[in-house]
Enzyme design. Structure first.
Site, short mmCIF file in Angstrom:
data_model
loop_
_atom_site.label_atom_id
_atom_site.label_comp_id
_atom_site.label_asym_id
_atom_site.label_seq_id
_atom_site.Cartn_x
_atom_site.Cartn_y
_atom_site.Cartn_z
N CYS A 161 62.01 12.82 15.38
CA CYS A 161 61.54 11.74 14.48
C CYS A 161 62.42 10.53 14.76
O CYS A 161 63.32 10.58 15.60
CB CYS A 161 61.62 12.18 13.03
N LYS A 199 62.62 14.11 -4.62
CA LYS A 199 61.74 14.51 -3.49
C LYS A 199 62.31 15.74 -2.79
O LYS A 199 61.60 16.72 -2.56
CB LYS A 199 61.63 13.36 -2.49
N ARG A 241 58.44 16.60 8.35
CA ARG A 241 59.23 17.70 8.90
C ARG A 241 59.56 18.75 7.86
O ARG A 241 59.81 19.90 8.19
CB ARG A 241 60.55 17.20 9.47
N ARG A 273 66.54 16.45 15.51
CA ARG A 273 66.31 17.29 14.34
C ARG A 273 65.71 18.66 14.70
O ARG A 273 64.62 19.02 14.30
CB ARG A 273 65.46 16.54 13.32
N PRO A 274 66.41 19.44 15.49
CA PRO A 274 65.91 20.78 15.84
C PRO A 274 65.88 21.70 14.62
O PRO A 274 66.45 21.37 13.57
CB PRO A 274 66.94 21.27 16.85
N VAL A 275 65.22 22.85 14.78
CA VAL A 275 65.18 23.84 13.69
C VAL A 275 65.72 25.18 14.18
O VAL A 275 65.37 26.24 13.65
CB VAL A 275 63.75 24.00 13.12
N ASP A 276 66.61 25.11 15.18
CA ASP A 276 67.15 26.34 15.77
C ASP A 276 67.89 27.20 14.76
O ASP A 276 67.86 28.43 14.83
CB ASP A 276 68.05 26.01 16.96
N ILE A 299 75.82 12.53 10.73
CA ILE A 299 74.80 13.56 10.56
C ILE A 299 73.68 13.44 11.59
O ILE A 299 73.34 14.40 12.28
CB ILE A 299 74.18 13.51 9.13
N ARG A 357 56.97 7.33 1.14
CA ARG A 357 57.23 8.76 1.31
C ARG A 357 58.24 9.24 0.28
O ARG A 357 58.22 10.39 -0.14
CB ARG A 357 57.80 9.04 2.70
N ASP A 380 71.76 9.72 3.48
CA ASP A 380 70.56 9.06 2.95
C ASP A 380 70.89 7.79 2.16
O ASP A 380 69.97 7.09 1.74
CB ASP A 380 69.78 10.02 2.03
C1 EPZ Z 1 67.54 17.14 4.73
O1 EPZ Z 1 66.99 17.11 6.02
C2 EPZ Z 1 66.87 16.02 3.96
N1 EPZ Z 1 65.43 16.28 3.90
C3 EPZ Z 1 67.14 14.68 4.66
O2 EPZ Z 1 66.56 13.67 3.86
C4 EPZ Z 1 68.64 14.47 4.72
O3 EPZ Z 1 68.90 13.27 5.43
C5 EPZ Z 1 69.30 15.65 5.44
O4 EPZ Z 1 68.95 16.88 4.78
C6 EPZ Z 1 70.82 15.54 5.47
O5 EPZ Z 1 71.31 15.47 4.16
C7 EPZ Z 1 64.97 17.20 3.00
O6 EPZ Z 1 65.73 17.82 2.26
C8 EPZ Z 1 63.48 17.41 2.95
P1 EPZ Z 1 69.74 19.05 8.04
P2 EPZ Z 1 67.23 18.37 7.01
O7 EPZ Z 1 69.07 20.30 8.50
O8 EPZ Z 1 67.38 19.61 6.24
C9 EPZ Z 1 71.12 19.40 12.56
C10 EPZ Z 1 65.29 11.78 3.42
O9 EPZ Z 1 65.53 10.62 3.72
N2 EPZ Z 1 70.33 20.65 12.60
O10 EPZ Z 1 70.72 19.12 6.90
O11 EPZ Z 1 66.20 18.28 8.08
C11 EPZ Z 1 70.28 18.16 12.37
O12 EPZ Z 1 69.80 17.69 13.61
C12 EPZ Z 1 65.51 12.88 4.42
O13 EPZ Z 1 64.90 12.18 2.29
C13 EPZ Z 1 70.31 21.42 13.75
O14 EPZ Z 1 70.94 21.07 14.75
O15 EPZ Z 1 68.64 17.99 7.64
C14 EPZ Z 1 71.25 17.19 11.73
O16 EPZ Z 1 72.04 16.61 12.76
C15 EPZ Z 1 65.84 12.30 5.79
N3 EPZ Z 1 69.58 22.57 13.77
C16 EPZ Z 1 72.14 18.10 10.88
O17 EPZ Z 1 71.97 19.43 11.40
C17 EPZ Z 1 68.87 22.99 12.68
O18 EPZ Z 1 68.22 24.06 12.76
C18 EPZ Z 1 71.79 18.12 9.41
O19 EPZ Z 1 70.40 18.34 9.30
C19 EPZ Z 1 68.89 22.19 11.52
C20 EPZ Z 1 69.64 21.03 11.50
#
Ligand code: EPZ
Length: 419
Positions: A116, A22, A92, A121-124, A326, A396, A304
């Site tokens: 969520c 996925k 997301r 989960r910000p996107v900053d 995480i 999902r 995960d």
């Molecule tokens: C990916 O999410 C996966 N989703 C998640 O899988 C997975 O849990 C996660 O990576 C961690 O491995 C997909 O790939 C579609 P991150 P993502 O950005 O990219 C913080 C599942 O079950 N952060 O690596 O959204 C964030 O809050 C899903 O399949 C910021 O602060 O995760 C988190 O604490 C759930 N600012 C950490 O970084 C940002 O701009 C890691 O998040 C981005 C992230």
């Protein structure tokens, strides 16, 4: 809402195929936005999130056609460069259209995902990286309004390791003017899979899989054919289910090299595991031992897989400590496991689990994708019947989970919700 009814106590036995990943398929489908040619993506799993993503891409003007296990996409006529809130709030990963749309079309309007169940989960970091590449970004009415004449290369240091952040910026950099270096990049195999697909499309990328990725932008990308890697989290989930029920399992099309931290923990728990190039076999010949774990970015133990191991630890011999580093709220499964008799204490981002001789079946509620996988494993272990509610969460990320588990001897069936 559909429910899964599980009669526990059966050791799983047999073999299943692992579906396409996925979290590799989602960014790879978005890569099709980067070219007007057609991209044929094979081994795309039949999942709610994939269906949602294909719907979003079609709404943006992509031609999308399912061809068996493959999807053919063509981005010749992108005419609606918007990812609306009603779609983004359900998935997301929709944020992954931002980078490629901005790079190819010079503008994009993407709803902020919002929080969520598992965290803010910000996107900053996505936004900061695109601004470093010359994008002008405004946040208005809950939307990211992005514009750029042409993105230019930049040196980007990610404050946190972000999987989709790395993927968004890598796709944007593929068409930027000049070289981009992403430091503290995510090393997940799904990032490598995306990089390999982009390279097949003509992108110039080095270092994917390490924490420094260098992308030399090109003027345009062309079509390609690409096969998505197997889903390492689905594979890990089935391995834990087989270990927790004291069974034996052979996983076909599984990549043990993507699961080293998970395999290590399963061996520590007492499992006998053999890894072939594209298959993994597990046999549980002794009672499960409690294992401590701490989640962290790849190649460390994956967040995960945390809920699945917690379910196994609830009936393991000994006490275990699980630390989630995480996400700030990824223990939603704890309350539900306690309703099944588990002995778990949570203190901040740490949970202490005291193994018990058995769980008792109960009606439990799924709250997020991997929590629901943990609850299914608990149902497979528990005495009596477990009803897992809100099964749309599990749909999902798991392709026909009850079908695959039934193939392994589990007594599990889906009860369709009243229409
Ligand atoms: C990916 O999410 C996966 N989703 C998640 O899988 C997975 O849990 C996660 O990576 C961690 O491995 C997909 O790939 C579609 P991150 P993502 O950005 O990219 C913080 C599942 O079950 N952060 O690596 O959204 C964030 O809050 C899903 O399949 C910021 O602060 O995760 C988190 O604490 C759930 N600012 C950490 O970084 C940002 O701009 C890691 O998040 C981005 C992230």
């Amino acid at each position: 809402m559909d429910q899964l009814l599980i009669q526990g106590g059966v050791p799983l036995s047999g073999e299943v195929h692992v579906s396409g990943a996925k979290n590799a398929a989602l960014p790879i489908l978005c890569a099709a936005l980067l070219t007007g040619d057609s991209l044929l993506v094979d081994n795309v799993p039949q999942l709610r999130d994939v269906h949602t993503m294909l719907g979003l891409l079609a709404q943006m003007g992509m031609q999308v056609a399912r061809e068996g296990t493959a999807v053919r996409l063509s981005g010749a006529n992108l005419d609606h460069l918007v990812a609306p809130y009603d779609l983004v709030k359900t998935m997301r990963a929709s944020i992954l259209v931002l980078g490629p749309t901005l790079a190819r079309c010079g503008r994009a309007r993407v709803s902020l995902p919002g929080g969520c169940a598992i965290g803010l989960r910000p996107v900053d970091l996505h936004i900061k990286g695109l601004e470093a590449m010359g994008a002008t970004i405004r946040i208005e009415h809950g939307y990211i309004e992005a514009a750029a004449q042409r993105l230019h290369g930049a040196r980007i240091f990610m404050d946190l390791v972000s999987v989709t952040g790395t993927e968004n910026l890598m796709m944007a950099a593929a068409l930027a003017d000049g070289a981009t270096v992403i430091e503290n990049a995510a090393r997940e195999p799904e990032v490598v899979d995306l990089a390999q697909c982009l390279t097949a499309m003509g992108a110039r990328i080095e270092g994917a899989g390490s924490d420094v990725i260098r992308i030399e932008g090109v003027a345009r990308l062309h079509g390609a054919q690409y096969r998505v890697m197997p889903d390492r989290i689905e594979a890990g989930t089935f391995l834990v289910a087989a270990a927790a029920t004291g069974g034996r399992l052979r996983l076909l099309e599984a990549r043990a090299d993507h699961l080293e931290a998970v395999v290590e923990k399963l061996r520590e728990a007492g499992a006998t595991i053999e890894a072939a190039p594209d298959a993994i076999s597990l046999e549980m010949r002794q009672p499960v031992r409690a294992v401590n774990l701490r989640t962290a970015p790849y190649p460390a133990f994956p967040t995960d897989m945390q809920a699945q191991f917690m379910a196994m630890n609830t009936v393991a011999q000994g006490t275990s400590l699980i630390t989630e580093t995480i996400f700030e709220n990824r223990f939603m499964h704890v309350q539900e496991l306690k309703r099944m008799g588990a002995d778990i204490e949570v203190e901040g981002n740490a949970a202490v689990i005291r193994g018990k001789s058995a769980l008792s079946g109960a009606t439990v509620m799924a709250t997020d994708l991997r929590a629901s996988a943990g609850l299914v494993i608990a149902g497979l272990i528990a005495q009596g019947e477990t009803v897992v509610d809100r099964v749309y969460h599990i749909d999902r990320g798991y392709e026909c989970i009850e079908g695959k588990l039934s193939q392994l001897g589990a007594r599990i069936r889906r009860v369709r919700a009243h229409p």
